[in-house]
Every structure is written in structure tokens, then in C-alpha cells.
Design a protein around this motif. Structure first.
Motif, PDB file in Angstrom:
ATOM      1  N   LEU A   1      95.330 125.830 -26.836  1.00 49.06           N
ATOM      2  CA  LEU A   1      94.198 126.258 -26.165  1.00 49.06           C
ATOM      3  C   LEU A   1      94.664 126.246 -24.571  1.00 49.06           C
ATOM      4  N   ILE A   2      94.059 126.785 -23.708  1.00 52.15           N
ATOM      5  CA  ILE A   2      94.435 126.588 -22.078  1.00 52.15           C
ATOM      6  C   ILE A   2      93.342 126.187 -21.672  1.00 52.15           C
ATOM      7  N   GLY A   3      93.185 125.758 -20.366  1.00 53.07           N
ATOM      8  CA  GLY A   3      92.353 125.189 -19.143  1.00 53.07           C
ATOM      9  C   GLY A   3      92.568 125.052 -18.438  1.00 53.07           C
ATOM     10  N   ARG A   4      91.714 125.131 -17.231  1.00 49.89           N
ATOM     11  CA  ARG A   4      92.328 124.492 -15.595  1.00 49.89           C
ATOM     12  C   ARG A   4      91.957 125.187 -14.805  1.00 49.89           C
ATOM     13  N   ALA A   5      91.758 124.252 -13.590  1.00 49.41           N
ATOM     14  CA  ALA A   5      90.793 124.275 -12.163  1.00 49.41           C
ATOM     15  C   ALA A   5      91.342 124.036 -11.281  1.00 49.41           C
TER      16      ALA A   5
END
Length: 438
Positions: A261-265
């Protein structure tokens, strides 16, 4: 470990335009400086503006005057630094970004220039400035923006020499089985936007990589990855959320495949861009690599800032693993579940329009879960918790023959030290190649 951390921070510290005239000043505020600028005597104007700066004037107006004067003198890197200081001030942001576009154009970076002009043409509070930015883009502000192509890709081909392919103790390198070897690398990356825009849309992204050695076929490495990403904006942040898969092979044999899973901000705070990411993943090892089965969690925080004509970044990575580990015959046990902390810094410097120089340093500290057990020939059992310190440094260069086609070179050095000296090693790689952006 303390000595390595101190070394890291020391190295980090070491690493660490316009069509408008100058802002209008009153007769009491350096009338000779503005007069010199209007006469085209830019060296004299710069001297007088510098005197005001040294006298304690820290106003945005003076910073802008210094920026445009330096731009007229062709000192683009210094001009860029003053304009960057104005980006964080709402009243000056649009004008500063317009001038950053002019600087980028003079330095030969048409892609970066278009980015600034497009931003100003879309959101500037001044209609006049919007029109000027649109003209720089080559289209009137009232006309609809040309539809950007939905895909982007790049490919690179490199060849080089690896001084220690097996990453083993330096004293062993005299043996033919572990000596140096040349290699060939091929890397390709691409993305395709399925719907929407970069602020609110969907895209596919992926890459492929292979490294093949001349003699050590068992070390030939390959990887293939594909991801499905959702882009959106929230409260000033650019967000990415998605999932992906990756396959890795070694010597033609599957090592692992993973689902992640990928989460970036990402967000700009003035001239500084901050990026946070979290990537949880599950690994399934190949037939002979079942000890890699399990979970991996990665977290990172990065910051970049352009200053004095260079792009400087720092980062921290946290990597934790919960794998099956390796239980061999008798009592031998090897942990493959490290907790890692990485601290890094890198510098990117563009000069002479076409050249780009990069340099960086990274310190990696690893502790493996559980006690490794090794039984020697005498039947004695050695138990230890594996710990390692690794320092990686690199220098690379890129010369743009055209805006899309580049010549590349890189020198990489790795020094690894562990609490069992058997695993200490040093490694140096040198590579040269070409890259092309589609």
C-alpha cells in the motif's frame, strides 16, 4: 553508533529576472540606486542595494530589487535565491514565481520555467501578471490551456565496474570467485494518467530494472513493479494513495514478490518542500527464499529547499520487518527481520545551463530481531544480535545534450561495519550511461 551519527550530522552541515524594473523607492530611500538601474548601470545599482542590505534593510522590496538587478547582470543563481525568499510572502509570491520562471528559462530549464509560468497564469491575483505569464507560455490567458499528454516515461542504459559484487569482507577479494566484475544496467519508468489531473485524478505507474554481470551470472538482478495511484489535494497538501506489486529475481530465480500500500503527502512551506510517506507491504519469498515471507513497514520524512542556486535535501527513513527468518539444520538460525534507521542528505547543483552535479551521504543503522545462532566445526554455539553501521556516499553528474537526452556518470562508495567482523565490507562502483525522457 554515536560516532557515525556525529559524522552524519557533520557532513550534512557541510553539504548543508524580470521584465519589471526595481520596486519603486522614494527619494529618501536610495534614489541613486534606482537611478543607476534606470540608466542601465547595474553594477552600481547592485553596490548601492547591497549597502542598504548591509545597513539592516531586510524588506521584501529590497530583496526584489536585488533579485532583478542580479538577473540583469546574468547572475541567475544569486537572483533565484532572492526570489525564493519572496515566495513565502503572499503579496510577493506571484511576482517572485514569475521571475523564477524567467531565471529557469535563462538557465535552459524550459520544463521548470513552464511550471512557474503556468502556476502564475492560473492563480495570480494580478490580471496583468496572468497575461504576461500566459504570453511566456505562448498562449493568451483567455484561451483554454492545451491538453497535456496523459503519459510520461524515461529510460536509462548504464555500464560500469563493481569492485565487490558479493559485498564480502575486503580481505577476501583476492579470490577469483569474489573479484570485481563489470555490469550492464537497463532501467525504465513510466506513468499513464487514466482520468483527471495531477490534483484530482487516477494514474498507473511502474518501472523495470535489470543488472547483468559479465561473469557472475548468479548475481544478475531483475525487478518489475506496477502501481495504481489516486492523486488529490487536501488542505494545501498533495496526496497520493494507492497499491502496487513488485517482483524481484536474482540469478534468474524468483527471490520475492510483494503487495504494498502506498501513502504520500507533499506540501510547500515557502521555499521548502516537505514529503511524508508510509508504505506497508507483505512479502512472499520464492522457493528457496521462504525465510523472507512476512511484513515490512517503511516510513520516511523528506525536505528539500533551493538556496544559492542549489537544491538541497535531507531525509529520515524508518524500516521495520517481521519475516519468517532462516532456520537451518542443527541449531543454526539467521534473522532476516531488521529494524533500520537511515539519515541522509544530498545536494543537486545545476550550472552552465546543461550540467547538473549531485552528491550525497547516507548513514544506515540496522539491528536484527532475535539472536543469531551459529554452530562451529567444534560443535560450539555462538549467539549474537546482529548490528550493522553502513555509510554510503555518491557523486553523480548529468550533461543534457538536449532537454530530453542526457549523458550520466556516477561514483558510489559503501562501507559496512558489523558486530561480527566477518560481515564487514567495502564496495565501490563506477558507471557511465545515457538517459532519455519521453
Amino acid at each position: 553508533m554515536r560516532e557515525f551519527i556525529q559524522l552524519f550530522f557533520l557532513m550534512t552541515a557541510l553539504v548543508a529576472v524580470s521584465v519589471f524594473g526595481p520596486a519603486r523607492l522614494s527619494a529618501e530611500e536610495l534614489p541613486s540606486a534606482t537611478g543607476a538601474f534606470k540608466r542601465g548601470d547595474y553594477p552600481q545599482a547592485l553596490t548601492l542595494f547591497r549597502q542598504a542590505e548591509q545597513g539592516g534593510d531586510d524588506s521584501a522590496k529590497l530583496k526584489f530589487n536585488l533579485g532583478v538587478t542580479l538577473f540583469k547582470l546574468g547572475r541567475y543563481a544569486e537572483a533565484s535565491d532572492y526570489f525564493w525568499q519572496l515566495v513565502a510572502e503572499p503579496q510577493w509570491r506571484d511576482l517572485a514565481e514569475y521571475n523564477l520562471g524567467l531565471v529557469a528559462r535563462r538557465q535552459g530549464d524550459q520544463v521548470l520555467a513552464a511550471k512557474y509560468f503556468r502556476r502564475v497564469s492560473e492563480r495570480a491575483g494580478s490580471a496583468k501578471l496572468q497575461r504576461l505569464a500566459a504570453l511566456q507560455l505562448g498562449s493568451p490567458v483567455e484561451a483554454p490551456a492545451p491538453r497535456s499528454r496523459p503519459w510520461l516515461a524515461m529510460v536509462s542504459i548504464n555500464g560500469g565496474q563493481d569492485g565487490n559484487p558479493y559485498a564480502v569482507k575486503t580481505e577476501l577479494l583476492g579470490e577469483d570467485a569474489v573479484g570485481e566484475d563489470s555490469f550492464f544496467e537497463l532501467f525504465g519508468w513510466g506513468q499513464y494518467r487514466l482520468a483527471g489531473t495531477e490534483d484530482d485524478g487516477w494514474r498507473l505507474q511502474g518501472y523495470g530494472f535489470t543488472r547483468r554481470y559479465s561473469e557472475l551470472d548468479s548475481l544478475n538482478l531483475g525487478s518489475l513493479s506496477a502501481s495504481f495511484i489516486r492523486d488529490l489535494r487536501w488542505n494545501g497538501w498533495s496526496l497520493e494513495a494507492g497499491s502496487g506489486v513488485e517482483w524481484v529475481t536474482l540469478g534468474g530465480e524468483r527471490v520475492s514478490q510483494q503487495l504494498q500500500l502506498i501513502g504520500r503527502a507533499k506540501r510547500d512551506f515557502g521555499a521548502t518542500r516537505v514529503q511524508l510517506s508510509v508504505i506497508p507491504a507483505y512479502y512472499a519469498g520464492g522457493e528457496n527464499y521462504s525465510y523472507l515471507d512476512g511484513w515490512r513497514q517503511r516510513f520516511s520524512a523528506r525536505a528539500r529547499r533551493e538556496t544559492f542556486g542549489a537544491d538541497w535535501g535531507v531525509y529520515y527513513l524508518y524500516d521495520t520487518n517481521d519475516r519468517e527468518d532462516l532456520q537451518q539444520a542443527a541449531e543454526d538460525y539467521y534473522s532476516y527481520s531488521p529494524v533500520r534507521h537511515a539519515f541522509g542528505s544530498d545536494l543537486r547543483w545545476r550550472f552552465l545551463s546543461r550540467w547538473e552535479l549531485r552528491a550525497g551521504v547516507e548513514y544506515l543503522y540496522s539491528v536484527y530481531d532475535g539472536l543469531n545462532r551459529v554452530v562451529d566445526d567444534g560443535g560450539n554455539v555462538l549467539e549474537y544480535e546482529r548490528e550493522s553501521d553502513r555509510i554510503k556516499t555518491w557523486v553523480s553528474t548529468r550533461y543534457r545534450l538536449t532537454p530530453r537526452f542526457s549523458l550520466d556518470g556516477k561514483l558510489l562508495n559503501i562501507g559496512n561495519r558489523e558486530n561480527r567482523a566477518l560481515y564487514d565490507y567495502d564496495k565501490t562502483e563506477l558507471s557511465l550511461g545515457v538517459s532519455y525522457v519521453f
